[in-house]
Design an enzyme around this catalytic site. Structure first.
Site, PDB file in Angstrom:
ATOM      1  CG  PHE A 117      -5.218   8.000  -0.137  1.00 31.91           C
ATOM      2  CD1 PHE A 117      -6.357   7.666   0.578  1.00 31.91           C
ATOM      3  CD2 PHE A 117      -3.983   7.582   0.343  1.00 31.91           C
ATOM      4  CE1 PHE A 117      -6.270   6.929   1.748  1.00 31.91           C
ATOM      5  CE2 PHE A 117      -3.886   6.846   1.518  1.00 31.91           C
ATOM      6  CZ  PHE A 117      -5.034   6.521   2.227  1.00 31.91           C
ATOM      7  CB  ILE A 146     -13.102   0.793   0.527  1.00 32.03           C
ATOM      8  CG1 ILE A 146     -12.783   0.264   1.915  1.00 32.03           C
ATOM      9  CG2 ILE A 146     -13.207  -0.379  -0.407  1.00 32.03           C
ATOM     10  CD1 ILE A 146     -13.899  -0.675   2.446  1.00 32.03           C
ATOM     11  CB  SER A 147      -7.749   2.525   2.098  1.00 33.27           C
ATOM     12  OG  SER A 147      -7.951   3.889   1.866  1.00 33.27           O
ATOM     13  CD  GLN A 148      -2.779  -1.969   0.396  1.00 30.96           C
ATOM     14  OE1 GLN A 148      -2.544  -0.964  -0.264  1.00 30.96           O
ATOM     15  NE2 GLN A 148      -1.988  -2.991   0.405  1.00 30.96           N
ATOM     16  NE  ARG A 201     -11.276  -4.545   2.969  1.00 32.84           N
ATOM     17  CZ  ARG A 201     -10.734  -3.357   2.662  1.00 32.84           C
ATOM     18  NH1 ARG A 201     -10.711  -2.401   3.562  1.00 32.84           N
ATOM     19  NH2 ARG A 201     -10.219  -3.135   1.469  1.00 32.84           N
TER      20      ARG A 201
END
Ligand code: SAH
Length: 226
Positions: A206, A64-66, A38
């Site tokens: 989001f 970038i999402s968790q 990541r």
């Protein structure tokens, strides 16, 4: 004394604490998230935070999402390995990299050329060859590659976009956050013949989906006041 941890150790810990212990149970999803580095997908200045339990900025006002949300959305697609998958909102390319390990072929669309180019370079550096990155409005999908064995939207839509539902293969899932700037609900839709069955998974946050089937102009911000 502080102990320096390697990225691989931080990642193994992320998978255990933030995913497995929080209910992500699909072994293929856990394995993919153990494998994909990541930290390679976030700006240099944020690498040390890459395995924290949070979303990170990636430029152009995007995030970038968790890790948990990436794991959850991926698990909800229920991929078996032979699918052609569509992602809307490439961002850093991290989610696409995870999908590349779980499906045969990934098509991912990004509205910002700079993010798309960076994602392409990162994926190439990673030796990932089954992801194609497009610069376009992806809110109406990619009809010429349909049907898809799974569609993941990584930005919040006013409602589940109809063209995306129509581009699902029979039995396949669309996973999409639906709602406005105040909050959204993650929805999982499944195509069953000509019927679509939906399920609300839970609250998420989001950035907005733009484009034809997304939020227009100031509507996203204005939705606060309504
Ligand atoms: N999946 C990404 C995170 C996505 S953030 C990752 O793993 O890093 C959401 C992304 O959706 C942003 O990059 C944003 O620019 C993009 N986006 C928003 N609306 C879009 C649209 N209509 N078409 C394509 N991309 C869009």
């Amino acid at each position: 004394m502080a102990v320096a941890r390697t990225f691989a150790e931080l990642r193994a810990r992320m998978v255990t604490k933030q995913l497995a212990e929080q209910g992500i149970s699909d072994p293929r999803v856990l394995q993919a998230m153990r494998e994909i580095p990541r930290h390679e997908f976030v700006p240099l200045s944020r690498r040390l935070a890459a395995y924290d339990n949070r979303a990170l900025r990636i430029g152009e006002g995007q995030t970038i999402s968790q890790p948990f949300i990436v794991g959850l959305m991926t698990q909800l697609l229920d991929l078996k390995g032979e699918e052609k998958v569509l992602e809307v909102g490439t961002g850093s390319g991290y989610q696409a990299a995870i999908l590349s390990k779980l499906a045969r072929e990934v098509h991912t669309i990004e509205q910002y050329p700079r993010l798309a180019e960076r994602a392409r370079q990162t994926l190439e550096r990673m030796g990932i060859t089954n992801v194609r990155v497009y610069v376009a409005d992806g809110s109406s999908g990619l009809p010429r590659e349909a049907p898809f064995g799974g569609i993941l939207v990584a930005a919040a839509a006013p409602k589940a976009p109809h063209p995306l539902l129509e581009q699902l293969a029979d039995g396949a899932y669309l996973v999409v956050p639906v709602g406005d700037v105040r909050g959204q609900s993650l929805q999982q839709w499944q195509r069953k013949g000509e019927e679509f069955v939906s399920r609300n998974i839970g609250a998420v946050a989001f950035v907005p989906l733009r484009g034809e089937m997304g939020w227009h102009g100031d509507d996203w911000v204005k939705s606060v006041k309504q």
